[in-house]
Scaffold this motif. Structure first.
Motif, PDB file in Angstrom:
ATOM      1  N   PRO A  11       0.817  -1.219   0.000  1.00  0.00           N
ATOM      2  CA  PRO A  11       0.000   0.000   0.000  1.00  0.00           C
ATOM      3  C   PRO A  11       0.852   1.271   0.000  1.00  0.00           C
ATOM      4  O   PRO A  11       2.001   1.263   0.458  1.00  0.00           O
ATOM      5  CB  PRO A  11      -0.819  -0.116   1.286  1.00  0.00           C
ATOM      6  N   LYS A  12       0.254   2.353  -0.532  1.00  0.00           N
ATOM      7  CA  LYS A  12       0.976   3.635  -0.517  1.00  0.00           C
ATOM      8  C   LYS A  12       1.193   4.073   0.930  1.00  0.00           C
ATOM      9  O   LYS A  12       0.435   3.713   1.834  1.00  0.00           O
ATOM     10  CB  LYS A  12       0.214   4.692  -1.311  1.00  0.00           C
ATOM     11  N   GLY A  13       2.274   4.811   1.130  1.00  0.00           N
ATOM     12  CA  GLY A  13       2.617   5.248   2.479  1.00  0.00           C
ATOM     13  C   GLY A  13       3.610   4.328   3.164  1.00  0.00           C
ATOM     14  O   GLY A  13       4.125   4.645   4.229  1.00  0.00           O
ATOM     15  N   GLY A  47      14.405   4.011   2.669  1.00  0.00           N
ATOM     16  CA  GLY A  47      13.896   5.193   3.357  1.00  0.00           C
ATOM     17  C   GLY A  47      12.867   5.955   2.538  1.00  0.00           C
ATOM     18  O   GLY A  47      12.236   6.876   3.025  1.00  0.00           O
ATOM     19  N   LYS A  48      12.703   5.570   1.299  1.00  0.00           N
ATOM     20  CA  LYS A  48      11.731   6.232   0.424  1.00  0.00           C
ATOM     21  C   LYS A  48      10.322   5.758   0.785  1.00  0.00           C
ATOM     22  O   LYS A  48      10.110   4.590   1.086  1.00  0.00           O
ATOM     23  CB  LYS A  48      12.048   5.896  -1.035  1.00  0.00           C
ATOM     24  N   VAL A  49       9.361   6.677   0.735  1.00  0.00           N
ATOM     25  CA  VAL A  49       7.971   6.364   1.046  1.00  0.00           C
ATOM     26  C   VAL A  49       7.202   6.233  -0.267  1.00  0.00           C
ATOM     27  O   VAL A  49       7.306   7.107  -1.142  1.00  0.00           O
ATOM     28  CB  VAL A  49       7.338   7.461   1.931  1.00  0.00           C
ATOM     29  N   LEU A  50       6.452   5.149  -0.399  1.00  0.00           N
ATOM     30  CA  LEU A  50       5.667   4.934  -1.622  1.00  0.00           C
ATOM     31  C   LEU A  50       4.545   5.948  -1.719  1.00  0.00           C
ATOM     32  O   LEU A  50       3.807   6.167  -0.752  1.00  0.00           O
ATOM     33  CB  LEU A  50       5.069   3.524  -1.636  1.00  0.00           C
TER      34      LEU A  50
END
Length: 185
Positions: free
Chosen positions: A16-18, A24-27
Motif C-alpha cells: 500500500p501507498k505510504g 527510506g523512500k515512502v511509496l
C-alpha cells in the motif's frame, strides 16, 4: 478462470501507498499485481487431484468404477511423468504471463497453438517418436498468416501502450509475451 485470475493478479494491492521502503523512500502510490502464476498452478493442480480422489472414491463401489490403465514399463511411467510436467508448465507459464499482459493479448498469442503443435509433431516425427502428418500447404499458409496477424496485433498493442505514456509497462508486456509464447512450446 483465466480472466478472473488475470484481474486478481493485476489489481490486488501488494504494497500500500505510504509504506516506507528499506531505502527510506515512502511509496506515493499503491503497488499492484502479484506474479503468482506458479503458486496458482500448484494450487490448481492440488485441488484438481483432491477432486479426482473424491470422484475416484465415490464411484469405486458402483458399476461406473474408474480403472486406470496399468503402466507396464518404465518408459510408460517416464512418459506420464514428462506429460504431467509439460502440462503443469504450460498452465503455470500461461498464468504467469497474465500478470504482465492482458487477457486479450494472451488469447491472441494462444490462438497460434495449431502451428506450434504442427511444428512439434513434425519435429518429434523426425526423431522417430511420432508418425509424420501430411503437410498441406494451404493449411500451413493459413496458420502462418494467423500467427503473423497475432504478431502484428501484439506489436501494435505494446507500441500503443508506449504511446499512451505507459512506456515502462512495455518491457513487462514484452516479458509477458515471451512467457506466453514459451507456454505454447
Amino acid at each position: 478462470m483465466n480472466i478472473y485470475m488475470g484481474w486478481v493478479m493485476r489489481t490486488s494491492v501488494t504494497v500500500p501507498k505510504g509504506t516506507t521502503l528499506a531505502s527510506g523512500k515512502v511509496l506515493e502510490v499503491d503497488l499492484t499485481g502479484c506474479p503468482a502464476g506458479f503458486a496458482l498452478t500448484a494450487m490448481q493442480q492440488v485441488i484438481s487431484f483432491v477432486v479426482f480422489c473424491i470422484f475416484f472414491g465415490a464411484v469405486y463401489y458402483t458399476p461406473y468404477q474408474y480403472k486406470p490403465k496399468q503402466l507396464n514399463s518404465s518408459f510408460e511411467v517416464f512418459c506420464v511423468i514428462i506429460f504431467g510436467c509439460v502440462f503443469a508448465l504450460n498452465i503455470a507459464l500461461n498464468n504467469f504471463s497474465l500478470g504482465y499482459i492482458s487477457i486479450a493479448v494472451n488469447l491472441i498469442i494462444r490462438s497460434c497453438l495449431p502451428l506450434t503443435t504442427f511444428v512439434s509433431q513434425q519435429a518429434l516425427a523426425s526423431c522417430g517418436l511420432y508418425p509424420f502428418k501430411p503437410c498441406k500447404v494451404k493449411e500451413i499458409v493459413l496458420m502462418t498468416i494467423g500467427v503473423i496477424c497475432a504478431g502484428v496485433f501484439t506489436y501494435a498493442r505494446i507500441k500503443g501502450s508506449e504511446a499512451s505514456g505507459h512506456g515502462g509497462d512495455s518491457s513487462n508486456q514484452v516479458l509477458g509475451v515471451l512467457i506466453c509464447i514459451a507456454s505454447l512450446l
